[in-house]
Design an enzyme around this catalytic site. Structure first.
Site, PDB file in Angstrom:
ATOM      1  NE  ARG A 100      -3.839  -2.161   0.562  1.00  0.00           N
ATOM      2  CZ  ARG A 100      -4.852  -2.389  -0.261  1.00  0.00           C
ATOM      3  NH1 ARG A 100      -5.182  -1.501  -1.171  1.00  0.00           N
ATOM      4  NH2 ARG A 100      -5.541  -3.504  -0.172  1.00  0.00           N
ATOM      5  CG  ASN A 116       8.703   0.262   0.797  1.00  0.00           C
ATOM      6  OD1 ASN A 116       8.696  -0.932   1.152  1.00  0.00           O
ATOM      7  ND2 ASN A 116       7.907   0.741  -0.133  1.00  0.00           N
ATOM      8  CG  HIS A 118      11.014  -1.566  -5.254  1.00  0.00           C
ATOM      9  ND1 HIS A 118       9.755  -2.080  -5.491  1.00  0.00           N
ATOM     10  CD2 HIS A 118      11.555  -1.310  -6.476  1.00  0.00           C
ATOM     11  CE1 HIS A 118       9.543  -2.112  -6.783  1.00  0.00           C
ATOM     12  NE2 HIS A 118      10.615  -1.654  -7.395  1.00  0.00           N
ATOM     13  N   GLY A 152       5.913   9.429  -3.470  1.00  0.00           N
ATOM     14  CA  GLY A 152       5.894   8.735  -4.766  1.00  0.00           C
ATOM     15  C   GLY A 152       5.884   7.219  -4.623  1.00  0.00           C
ATOM     16  CG  ASP A 154       8.593   1.383  -5.131  1.00  0.00           C
ATOM     17  OD1 ASP A 154       8.401   1.266  -3.913  1.00  0.00           O
ATOM     18  OD2 ASP A 154       8.051   0.635  -5.965  1.00  0.00           O
TER      19      ASP A 154
HETATM   20  C1  GAR Z   1       9.779  -8.193  -0.996  1.00  0.00           C
HETATM   21  O1  GAR Z   1      10.587  -8.613  -2.069  1.00  0.00           O
HETATM   22  C2  GAR Z   1       9.526  -6.696  -1.081  1.00  0.00           C
HETATM   23  O2  GAR Z   1      10.603  -5.983  -1.593  1.00  0.00           O
HETATM   24  C3  GAR Z   1       8.362  -6.659  -2.031  1.00  0.00           C
HETATM   25  O3  GAR Z   1       7.545  -7.689  -1.591  1.00  0.00           O
HETATM   26  C4  GAR Z   1       8.360  -8.755  -1.104  1.00  0.00           C
HETATM   27  C5  GAR Z   1       7.823  -9.189   0.233  1.00  0.00           C
HETATM   28  O4  GAR Z   1       8.369 -10.406   0.607  1.00  0.00           O
HETATM   29  N1  GAR Z   1       7.745  -5.367  -2.004  1.00  0.00           N
HETATM   30  C6  GAR Z   1       7.327  -4.746  -3.087  1.00  0.00           C
HETATM   31  O5  GAR Z   1       7.354  -5.238  -4.196  1.00  0.00           O
HETATM   32  C7  GAR Z   1       6.785  -3.354  -2.848  1.00  0.00           C
HETATM   33  N2  GAR Z   1       6.864  -2.570  -4.036  1.00  0.00           N
HETATM   34  P1  GAR Z   1       8.137 -10.969   2.081  1.00  0.00           P
HETATM   35  O6  GAR Z   1       6.658 -10.825   2.389  1.00  0.00           O
HETATM   36  O7  GAR Z   1       8.548 -12.417   1.995  1.00  0.00           O
HETATM   37  O8  GAR Z   1       8.998 -10.173   3.010  1.00  0.00           O
END
Ligand code: GAR
Length: 221
Positions: A100, A116, A118, A152, A154
């Site tokens: 979110r 955060n 990414h 923004g 990311d």
């Molecule tokens: C991670 O790779 C994180 O960077 C990505 O979701 C995954 C969560 O993994 N987040 C995004 O893509 C946000 N833009 P996890 O639940 O196993 O920690």
């Protein structure tokens, strides 16, 4: 400039999640060692029934769940998120797979001290599908980016990045899993460093260990 001070005791953080929570688990494991200097005060999610929440509960960490659909609009959800996070008085908020966007009420309170992670090398491939988009573009190197959240998608000032090679036979899933191995190590290292040493944000530069004094509230966006 935003300055996040170093803390003499274990630094309280709140982690926000939406999925499997392997990044959260890496933080939970690291925080089991007092030398890490971080205490996970609570884990919040935008949906129930996810493995990330189960990981938090197994570790005895307070949890809260705020589905967007429980609120009349995004602004009300965003304000509630800020309230729930604020109730735990965190020095840092870590978005670890939280799918979110932080809104204005949340950023008014936690801007500059929300990180955060990414799964791509910013500024390339922002959004929900970093590994898939990197693969589709044909890059040979991708990776993960830890950044300070702004309004923004990311786009915030970069704390750290880690490079990961793309293999010829990768799918979006195999690539993402390989990125996540490096991503977890980066997240643990930098959350530990920033939480214990403090940092400041000067324009697009994140400067670790450079905020020995409590920030002036007027400097916090
Ligand atoms: C991670 O790779 C994180 O960077 C990505 O979701 C995954 C969560 O993994 N987040 C995004 O893509 C946000 N833009 P996890 O639940 O196993 O920690």
């Amino acid at each position: 400039m935003v300055a996040v001070p170093r803390k003499p005791d274990a630094t309280p953080i709140v982690v926000l999640v939406s999925g499997s929570g392997t990044n959260l688990q890496a933080l939970i494991d690291a925080a089991a060692d007092p030398a890490f200097g971080v205490r996970i005060a609570a884990v919040g999610a935008d949906r129930d029934g996810i493995e990330a929440l189960a990981r938090a509960r197994r570790a005895g960490i307070d949890t809260f769940v705020l589905p967007v659909t429980d609120f009349p609009d995004r602004a009300a959800w965003d304000a509630a998120l800020a309230e729930c996070v604020g109730a735990h008085d965190p020095a840092l908020v870590v978005l670890a797979g939280f799918m979110r966007l932080a809104g204005p009420a949340f950023l008014a309170r936690f801007g500059g001290r929300t990180l955060n992670t990414h799964p791509a090398l910013s500024p390339s491939f922002p959004g929900m599908h970093g590994p898939r988009d990197a693969l589709a573009y044909g890059v040979k190197i991708t990776g993960a980016t830890l950044f300070v959240v702004d309004e923004g998608v990311d786009t915030g000032p970069i704390v750290a990045q880690v490079a990961v090679p793309v293999h010829d036979d990768d799918t979006a899933e195999t690539l993402h899993e390989r990125i996540k191995i490096s991503e977890r190590a980066m997240l643990v290292e930098w959350v530990g460093r920033l939480a214990t040493a403090g940092y400041s944000v000067d324009g697009r530069r994140v400067v670790p260990g450079s905020a020995p004094h409590p920030p002036d509230p007027k400097d916090i966006p």
